[in-house]
Design an enzyme around this catalytic site. Sequence first.
Site, PDB file in Angstrom:
ATOM      1  N   HIS A 150       0.836  -1.197   0.000  1.00  0.00           N
ATOM      2  CA  HIS A 150       0.000   0.000   0.000  1.00  0.00           C
ATOM      3  C   HIS A 150       0.872   1.248   0.000  1.00  0.00           C
ATOM      4  O   HIS A 150       2.096   1.171  -0.104  1.00  0.00           O
ATOM      5  CB  HIS A 150      -0.962  -0.015   1.192  1.00  0.00           C
ATOM      6  N   HIS A 167       4.104   1.517   2.171  1.00  0.00           N
ATOM      7  CA  HIS A 167       5.277   0.816   1.643  1.00  0.00           C
ATOM      8  C   HIS A 167       5.929   1.650   0.547  1.00  0.00           C
ATOM      9  O   HIS A 167       7.152   1.802   0.496  1.00  0.00           O
ATOM     10  CB  HIS A 167       4.886  -0.546   1.065  1.00  0.00           C
ATOM     11  N   CYS A 188      -4.028 -13.173  27.680  1.00  0.00           N
ATOM     12  CA  CYS A 188      -5.424 -13.035  27.239  1.00  0.00           C
ATOM     13  C   CYS A 188      -5.678 -14.034  26.129  1.00  0.00           C
ATOM     14  O   CYS A 188      -5.066 -13.951  25.074  1.00  0.00           O
ATOM     15  CB  CYS A 188      -5.700 -11.627  26.722  1.00  0.00           C
ATOM     16  N   CYS A 209      -6.746 -12.392  22.810  1.00  0.00           N
ATOM     17  CA  CYS A 209      -5.645 -11.766  22.058  1.00  0.00           C
ATOM     18  C   CYS A 209      -4.615 -12.818  21.647  1.00  0.00           C
ATOM     19  O   CYS A 209      -3.799 -12.578  20.774  1.00  0.00           O
ATOM     20  CB  CYS A 209      -4.914 -10.724  22.894  1.00  0.00           C
ATOM     21  N   CYS A 237      -8.063  -7.863  30.508  1.00  0.00           N
ATOM     22  CA  CYS A 237      -7.489  -7.445  29.232  1.00  0.00           C
ATOM     23  C   CYS A 237      -8.022  -6.059  28.886  1.00  0.00           C
ATOM     24  O   CYS A 237      -9.226  -5.840  28.909  1.00  0.00           O
ATOM     25  CB  CYS A 237      -7.867  -8.435  28.138  1.00  0.00           C
ATOM     26  N   HIS A 291     -10.295  -6.658  25.603  1.00  0.00           N
ATOM     27  CA  HIS A 291     -11.485  -7.509  25.663  1.00  0.00           C
ATOM     28  C   HIS A 291     -12.195  -7.456  27.009  1.00  0.00           C
ATOM     29  O   HIS A 291     -13.307  -7.961  27.143  1.00  0.00           O
ATOM     30  CB  HIS A 291     -11.091  -8.955  25.349  1.00  0.00           C
ATOM     31  N   LYS A 324      -5.355   8.011  10.290  1.00  0.00           N
ATOM     32  CA  LYS A 324      -4.549   6.996   9.664  1.00  0.00           C
ATOM     33  C   LYS A 324      -5.378   6.356   8.550  1.00  0.00           C
ATOM     34  O   LYS A 324      -6.570   6.155   8.689  1.00  0.00           O
ATOM     35  CB  LYS A 324      -4.166   5.937  10.702  1.00  0.00           C
ATOM     36  N   LYS A 327      -8.624   0.937   5.024  1.00  0.00           N
ATOM     37  CA  LYS A 327      -9.525   0.530   3.943  1.00  0.00           C
ATOM     38  C   LYS A 327     -10.980   0.646   4.348  1.00  0.00           C
ATOM     39  O   LYS A 327     -11.837   0.996   3.541  1.00  0.00           O
ATOM     40  CB  LYS A 327      -9.216  -0.910   3.534  1.00  0.00           C
TER      41      LYS A 327
END
Length: 499
Positions: free
Chosen positions: A17, A20, A125, A128, A143, A146, A295, A298
């Site tokens: 993307h 890079h 976790c 995770c 966590c 979560h 940031k 998509k």
Amino acid sequence: MAFYVTTPIYYVNAAPHLGHAYTTIAADVLARHHRQRGEEVFFLTGTDEHGEPVALAAEAAGMTPRELADQNAERFKALAPLLNASNDFFIRTSDPRHVAKVQEILQRVKDNGYVELGTYEGWYCPRCADFKSETEIADGNRCPIHLIELTREQEENYFFKLSALQERLEQLYEQQPQFAGPDSRRNEALSFIRSGLNDVSLTRAKLTWGVPVPWDDGHVFYVWFDALLNYYTALSFARDGEDLTDTFWPASVHLIAKDILKFHCVFWPALLIAAGLPVPERVFVHGYLLMDGHKMSKSLGNVLDPFEIIDQFGADALRFYLLRDVSFGQDGSVSAADFESRYESELANDYGNLASRTIKMVLRYRDGAVPQVALDETIVAEFAGLPETVAGQIDEIELTAALEEIWQRIRRLNRYVDEQAPWQLAKDETKAADLDRALATLVEGVRAVTVLLLPWIPERAAQLLGTLGASDHTYAAATYGAALPTTVSDLEPLFPKPQ
RNA sequence: GGCUGGGUAGCUCAGCUGGUUAGAGCGCACGACUCAUAAUCGUGAGGUCGGGGGUUCGAGUCCCCCCCCAGCUACCA
């Protein structure tokens, strides 16, 4: 002089993307600039292919990790030529030569006493699938993501004794202040080091997609250590039958984005010290490209598609835009609208049109023969020291500032055209000498500025220099007055406007 | 919470060790020119430099406090 620049190796689990492309372009500008200076340059990029995410993605896709890596590595390999990147080699960490070298070096780290078997125990976790550090655990031993309760888990693996190197790292930062840049990133890394370093896991026991640990076949190396070493291992096999390590190590600049600062500014030098190898001269951390202050992602649909831009406007336009619009080293916003605005006002109007009007006037008033006369002292003075200034900025990795420095001269030349008004001089035979001087001054200005722009816009700059019959692309030729062209030939718009 | 940055014209940003009326580009308004990709050049409008104290002959630039934004606070690569 040898100059060795690297991009990070890109993780094959994702598609290429803009991010890079950004790092690769910046590295390429450095590489091209240093080649102009006559230095021996090595520019490395490549792919990082080991680790759990790739193994998992491959499993999900019903293929082996190697098959997935082979498939995705090709997409990154294809990116470089598309960007006009002049990398000298493309390393893949699944390359057996890399694997062997990693084993050799990490064995040395162990022999030097920086590896010990240990038990990693921590709060884990299950959602995770990851351990949590003490500082990030939420209230009630939960966590932070979560909000479920954490369990106490253990895993046996080999540790890299990072803690033993804290003092050495602090010394490095003191003795080699340029090691990490810009300063804000240096501070960040240094404060991390000073806050106290813990040992880190060097190996993984459950995983098989990685570099096997030579002294214990039940483990592979944690992917980060294998990945970082690419910068060093590549030199030993990039050129057939030749080992470039002595020529190019230590690296001149590792270019990275800020998300991998800790690995490059702390773990990497520590690992090299532990292996008894010289550390790089510099790690330069650039920022993120943001869209609307966020940031790019998509799911938000706010992606500036590098492939689309290259398709429509060419690689030069993308290269220029990214390094022009965002101050290199900082975060900055980019957008399709900004791109179009920069393209039109700067590449097409300021620069492309300056070339057009200059060349057309020489053709019209002097049949394409550039008057071989003394250049205007005013412009000579205003171009004095320009190549040195630009080179100095590039040495500091101030790629945006360097471009601005050049652009000021482009604007100056446009102003000069209006000041001189050659079309008026042409009407008066007695002003022939003035016209000669103005035309020569302009042609030489366009040429000198274009030599400086070669690293940013290699394709069109070379094309324009061809039109001017200026074959010398070396940095010596960037000096104003160094090589006044003798003839010009007609030129299609360098950066045509759309539609 | 701690640490590191940042908050300067409508927008994107320069402003190094404190020093004349705070700058650039874009955008906007008006004007000039016609060589050129209807490009270029000039002029102008527009800022209490996040807020409040302080040091100093003098602070956007140093010190203190506060507000807001971003990142980091370790084994996702």
